[in-house]
Write a protein that holds these residues in place. Structure first.
Motif, PDB file in Angstrom:
ATOM      1  N   TYR A  14      52.641  15.071  53.816  1.00  0.00           N
ATOM      2  CA  TYR A  14      52.490  15.151  55.278  1.00  0.00           C
ATOM      3  C   TYR A  14      51.425  14.159  55.713  1.00  0.00           C
ATOM      4  O   TYR A  14      50.497  13.855  54.944  1.00  0.00           O
ATOM      5  CB  TYR A  14      52.079  16.560  55.690  1.00  0.00           C
ATOM      6  CG  TYR A  14      53.157  17.591  55.456  1.00  0.00           C
ATOM      7  CD1 TYR A  14      54.274  17.663  56.284  1.00  0.00           C
ATOM      8  CD2 TYR A  14      53.068  18.497  54.398  1.00  0.00           C
ATOM      9  CE1 TYR A  14      55.267  18.609  56.061  1.00  0.00           C
ATOM     10  CE2 TYR A  14      54.057  19.440  54.170  1.00  0.00           C
ATOM     11  CZ  TYR A  14      55.159  19.494  55.004  1.00  0.00           C
ATOM     12  OH  TYR A  14      56.148  20.417  54.794  1.00  0.00           O
ATOM     13  N   ALA A  23      51.758  17.757  49.677  1.00  0.00           N
ATOM     14  CA  ALA A  23      52.077  19.190  49.621  1.00  0.00           C
ATOM     15  C   ALA A  23      53.006  19.549  48.464  1.00  0.00           C
ATOM     16  O   ALA A  23      52.933  20.648  47.930  1.00  0.00           O
ATOM     17  CB  ALA A  23      52.699  19.620  50.940  1.00  0.00           C
ATOM     18  N   SER A  43      51.573  31.826  48.945  1.00  0.00           N
ATOM     19  CA  SER A  43      51.513  31.058  50.178  1.00  0.00           C
ATOM     20  C   SER A  43      50.879  29.687  49.906  1.00  0.00           C
ATOM     21  O   SER A  43      49.891  29.596  49.184  1.00  0.00           O
ATOM     22  CB  SER A  43      50.666  31.844  51.175  1.00  0.00           C
ATOM     23  OG  SER A  43      50.774  31.239  52.419  1.00  0.00           O
ATOM     24  N   GLY A  44      51.470  28.654  50.460  1.00  0.00           N
ATOM     25  CA  GLY A  44      50.912  27.313  50.301  1.00  0.00           C
ATOM     26  C   GLY A  44      51.403  26.590  49.059  1.00  0.00           C
ATOM     27  O   GLY A  44      50.957  25.486  48.767  1.00  0.00           O
ATOM     28  N   SER A  45      52.367  27.201  48.335  1.00  0.00           N
ATOM     29  CA  SER A  45      52.813  26.537  47.103  1.00  0.00           C
ATOM     30  C   SER A  45      53.850  25.446  47.371  1.00  0.00           C
ATOM     31  O   SER A  45      54.218  24.717  46.459  1.00  0.00           O
ATOM     32  CB  SER A  45      53.339  27.573  46.103  1.00  0.00           C
ATOM     33  OG  SER A  45      54.359  28.337  46.675  1.00  0.00           O
ATOM     34  N   GLY A  46      54.324  25.331  48.605  1.00  0.00           N
ATOM     35  CA  GLY A  46      55.226  24.225  48.948  1.00  0.00           C
ATOM     36  C   GLY A  46      56.694  24.619  49.014  1.00  0.00           C
ATOM     37  O   GLY A  46      57.568  23.761  49.097  1.00  0.00           O
ATOM     38  N   LYS A  47      56.969  25.919  49.029  1.00  0.00           N
ATOM     39  CA  LYS A  47      58.354  26.382  49.038  1.00  0.00           C
ATOM     40  C   LYS A  47      59.088  25.926  50.301  1.00  0.00           C
ATOM     41  O   LYS A  47      60.170  25.363  50.233  1.00  0.00           O
ATOM     42  CB  LYS A  47      58.404  27.926  48.945  1.00  0.00           C
ATOM     43  CG  LYS A  47      57.642  28.497  47.762  1.00  0.00           C
ATOM     44  CD  LYS A  47      57.681  30.024  47.719  1.00  0.00           C
ATOM     45  CE  LYS A  47      57.048  30.756  48.890  1.00  0.00           C
ATOM     46  NZ  LYS A  47      55.592  30.573  49.039  1.00  0.00           N
ATOM     47  N   SER A  48      58.471  26.202  51.459  1.00  0.00           N
ATOM     48  CA  SER A  48      59.141  25.837  52.719  1.00  0.00           C
ATOM     49  C   SER A  48      59.246  24.319  52.861  1.00  0.00           C
ATOM     50  O   SER A  48      60.218  23.817  53.430  1.00  0.00           O
ATOM     51  CB  SER A  48      58.393  26.411  53.916  1.00  0.00           C
ATOM     52  OG  SER A  48      58.457  27.813  53.891  1.00  0.00           O
ATOM     53  N   SER A  49      58.253  23.615  52.348  1.00  0.00           N
ATOM     54  CA  SER A  49      58.323  22.148  52.413  1.00  0.00           C
ATOM     55  C   SER A  49      59.524  21.655  51.624  1.00  0.00           C
ATOM     56  O   SER A  49      60.302  20.817  52.110  1.00  0.00           O
ATOM     57  CB  SER A  49      57.043  21.523  51.848  1.00  0.00           C
ATOM     58  OG  SER A  49      55.922  21.944  52.597  1.00  0.00           O
ATOM     59  N   GLU A 178      62.536  33.227  53.123  1.00  0.00           N
ATOM     60  CA  GLU A 178      61.920  34.524  53.397  1.00  0.00           C
ATOM     61  C   GLU A 178      62.644  35.266  54.522  1.00  0.00           C
ATOM     62  O   GLU A 178      62.019  35.666  55.505  1.00  0.00           O
ATOM     63  CB  GLU A 178      60.438  34.344  53.764  1.00  0.00           C
ATOM     64  CG  GLU A 178      59.739  33.422  52.781  1.00  0.00           C
ATOM     65  CD  GLU A 178      58.404  33.933  52.296  1.00  0.00           C
ATOM     66  OE1 GLU A 178      58.222  35.159  52.289  1.00  0.00           O
ATOM     67  OE2 GLU A 178      57.582  33.109  51.913  1.00  0.00           O
ATOM     68  N   HIS A 211      58.240  35.646  48.231  1.00  0.00           N
ATOM     69  CA  HIS A 211      56.990  35.881  47.507  1.00  0.00           C
ATOM     70  C   HIS A 211      57.200  36.904  46.406  1.00  0.00           C
ATOM     71  O   HIS A 211      56.329  37.137  45.593  1.00  0.00           O
ATOM     72  CB  HIS A 211      55.954  36.533  48.449  1.00  0.00           C
ATOM     73  CG  HIS A 211      55.322  35.604  49.399  1.00  0.00           C
ATOM     74  ND1 HIS A 211      55.761  35.422  50.672  1.00  0.00           N
ATOM     75  CD2 HIS A 211      54.261  34.795  49.247  1.00  0.00           C
ATOM     76  CE1 HIS A 211      54.991  34.547  51.274  1.00  0.00           C
ATOM     77  NE2 HIS A 211      54.064  34.149  50.431  1.00  0.00           N
ATOM     78  N   PRO A 277      46.272  21.086  48.814  1.00  0.00           N
ATOM     79  CA  PRO A 277      46.848  19.854  48.243  1.00  0.00           C
ATOM     80  C   PRO A 277      45.872  18.671  48.316  1.00  0.00           C
ATOM     81  O   PRO A 277      45.993  17.728  47.545  1.00  0.00           O
ATOM     82  CB  PRO A 277      48.080  19.588  49.109  1.00  0.00           C
ATOM     83  CG  PRO A 277      48.314  20.814  49.900  1.00  0.00           C
ATOM     84  CD  PRO A 277      47.074  21.638  49.913  1.00  0.00           C
TER      85      PRO A 277
HETATM   86  N1  ATP Z   1      53.154  19.745  58.981  1.00  0.00           N
HETATM   87  C1  ATP Z   1      52.209  19.825  58.027  1.00  0.00           C
HETATM   88  N2  ATP Z   1      51.143  18.998  58.021  1.00  0.00           N
HETATM   89  C2  ATP Z   1      50.183  19.071  57.069  1.00  0.00           C
HETATM   90  N3  ATP Z   1      50.205  19.950  56.046  1.00  0.00           N
HETATM   91  C3  ATP Z   1      51.241  20.804  55.988  1.00  0.00           C
HETATM   92  C4  ATP Z   1      52.295  20.804  56.976  1.00  0.00           C
HETATM   93  N4  ATP Z   1      53.182  21.787  56.658  1.00  0.00           N
HETATM   94  C5  ATP Z   1      52.710  22.364  55.532  1.00  0.00           C
HETATM   95  N5  ATP Z   1      51.560  21.788  55.130  1.00  0.00           N
HETATM   96  C6  ATP Z   1      50.767  22.130  53.932  1.00  0.00           C
HETATM   97  O1  ATP Z   1      51.612  21.994  52.799  1.00  0.00           O
HETATM   98  C7  ATP Z   1      51.336  22.997  51.834  1.00  0.00           C
HETATM   99  C8  ATP Z   1      52.607  23.736  51.484  1.00  0.00           C
HETATM  100  O2  ATP Z   1      53.023  24.482  52.618  1.00  0.00           O
HETATM  101  P1  ATP Z   1      54.410  25.282  52.663  1.00  0.00           P
HETATM  102  O3  ATP Z   1      54.533  25.849  54.012  1.00  0.00           O
HETATM  103  O4  ATP Z   1      55.493  24.412  52.162  1.00  0.00           O
HETATM  104  O5  ATP Z   1      54.137  26.446  51.597  1.00  0.00           O
HETATM  105  P2  ATP Z   1      54.924  27.809  51.357  1.00  0.00           P
HETATM  106  O6  ATP Z   1      55.010  27.952  49.883  1.00  0.00           O
HETATM  107  O7  ATP Z   1      56.188  27.815  52.120  1.00  0.00           O
HETATM  108  O8  ATP Z   1      53.922  28.897  51.931  1.00  0.00           O
HETATM  109  P3  ATP Z   1      54.230  30.329  52.657  1.00  0.00           P
HETATM  110  O9  ATP Z   1      54.515  31.266  51.519  1.00  0.00           O
HETATM  111  O10 ATP Z   1      52.952  30.634  53.351  1.00  0.00           O
HETATM  112  O11 ATP Z   1      55.388  30.160  53.570  1.00  0.00           O
HETATM  113  C9  ATP Z   1      50.242  23.879  52.424  1.00  0.00           C
HETATM  114  O12 ATP Z   1      49.007  23.459  51.904  1.00  0.00           O
HETATM  115  C10 ATP Z   1      50.330  23.594  53.914  1.00  0.00           C
HETATM  116  O13 ATP Z   1      49.077  23.745  54.523  1.00  0.00           O
END
Ligand code: ATP
Ligand code: MG
Length: 324
Positions: A14, A23, A43-49, A178, A211, A277
């Motif tokens: 990002y 990320a 949370s924050g492991s990058g799944k949604s990314s 989720e 999760h 990250p």
């Molecule tokens: N648009 C963005 N800009 C900057 N950093 C981002 C952005 N979106 C996500 N991140 C960062 O990327 C990392 C992964 O986020 P992501 O949402 O993919 O995790 P996740 O595993 O889906 O978490 P959750 O279980 O909370 O949904 C996190 O550190 C988050 O802060």
């Protein structure tokens, strides 16, 4: 086994406010045909990314390196227009909040009709398909529901409608990020049941983000465990549940409420937090929290290595191989 999805060396960065945010880093993963893959991690492991990249839903300022192949088509080798055309057709999604998928001012029936706009068939046929699909996801009074608006439905019903909408296009890949977190436990169990029953309506594979290891064991065939943007372990669910090889996977399983019989009601948690990250530790990213850490872990990042039917990024695997 034919792979519907192939993720090759994928990294997602990002733009970030002050500095780039790496990320997701160097993920290699495949999803086989007719398989349900559970993507887990704190949370924050990058799944949604990662699933956002599969859905072409990441912000324009983000950078995606590597390749995401869906049915052999390299998503980021396509034009943005071609890529958008795949979403809602080849790749469909059910999100955490069904309100985001449904338009509040358009009736359910009309929306289900619109979801099919790229498919062949008459309006009547499409309405009939919508009704049938609602019935398949367990909505009894489909005729009545088609005339209603999202706010007239309970959360569980809305999520069923969202699943029906996603499945109407017979996607090659269904991504559920989720989809049950906003629901109570009973409704959650029902929604999971529906997805399991409906797997035949997906002409390909399903990626289910959660999760919850308990959900993975009830629903999925394969599991991929992410930690702080990296893949740390993947393999068939039965194998990973029985023989978690990465200490992080073992810790996640130890915290799974469905596997714990405590009388105190207190759930164990993994001590420490997921690193940001932008502030990753040297060596293995899990080393600061790992109960099995040794000197090499703090120096050197482990590569993803085959271990039985699983793949694991942990020095313990290599050390065990060397000792054998
Ligand atoms: N648009 C963005 N800009 C900057 N950093 C981002 C952005 N979106 C996500 N991140 C960062 O990327 C990392 C992964 O986020 P992501 O949402 O993919 O995790 P996740 O595993 O889906 O978490 P959750 O279980 O909370 O949904 C996190 O550190 C988050 O802060
Ligand atoms: Mg997420």
């Amino acid at each position: 086994m034919e792979d519907v999805v192939k993720i090759e060396n994928v990294s997602i960065t990002y733009a970030g406010d002050k500095e780039p945010v790496p990320a997701v880093r160097d993920i290699d993963l495949a999803v086989g045909r007719e398989r349900i893959l559970g993507l887990v991690g704190e949370s924050g492991s990058g799944k949604s990314s990662l699933v956002g990249a599969m859905l072409s839903l990441l912000p324009a300022s983000s950078r995606i390196d590597g390749h995401i192949l869906i049915d052999g088509a390299d998503l980021y080798g396509l034009t943005p227009k071609e890529r958008r055309a795949m979403r809602g057709r080849t790749v469909a999604t059910v999100s955490q909040d069904p309100f985001t998928a449904l338009n509040p001012v358009v009736s359910i029936g009309r929306q289900l009709l619109e979801f099919q706009h790229r498919l062949a068939g008459s309006r009547r046929e499409k309405l009939e398909n919508a009704k049938k699909m609602l019935e398949q996801v367990g909505i009894a009074d489909a005729d009545v529901r088609m005339k209603q608006y999202p706010h007239q439905l309970s959360g569980g019903l809305r999520q069923r409608v969202a699943i029906a909408a996603a499945l109407l296009v017979r996607p090659r890949l269904l991504i559920a990020d989720e989809p049950t977190t906003a629901l109570d436990a009973t409704t959650e169990a029902e929604v999971i049941e529906i997805i399991r029953d409906m797997r035949g309506a997906v002409d390909g594979s399903i990626v289910f983000v959660t999760h919850d290891m308990g959900v993975v064991s009830r629903l999925c065939d394969d599991v991929a465990v992410m930690y702080a943007g990296e893949l740390v372990e993947s393999g068939p669910v039965a194998e990973v549940m029985e023989r978690p090889r990465h200490p992080y996977t073992a810790a996640l399983l130890a915290c799974d409420p469905s596997r714990i019989k405590t009388t105190s009601g207190d759930l164990p948690t993994i001590p420490g937090t997921v690193p940001k990250p932008t502030d990753l530790p040297p060596g293995c990213i899990f080393s600061p929290r790992c109960p099995k850490v040794f000197a090499r872990c703090r120096r050197e990042a482990p590569a993803l290595t085959a271990a039985g039917p699983s793949r694991v990024a942990c020095h313990l695997i290599e050390e065990a191989d060397a000792a054998a």
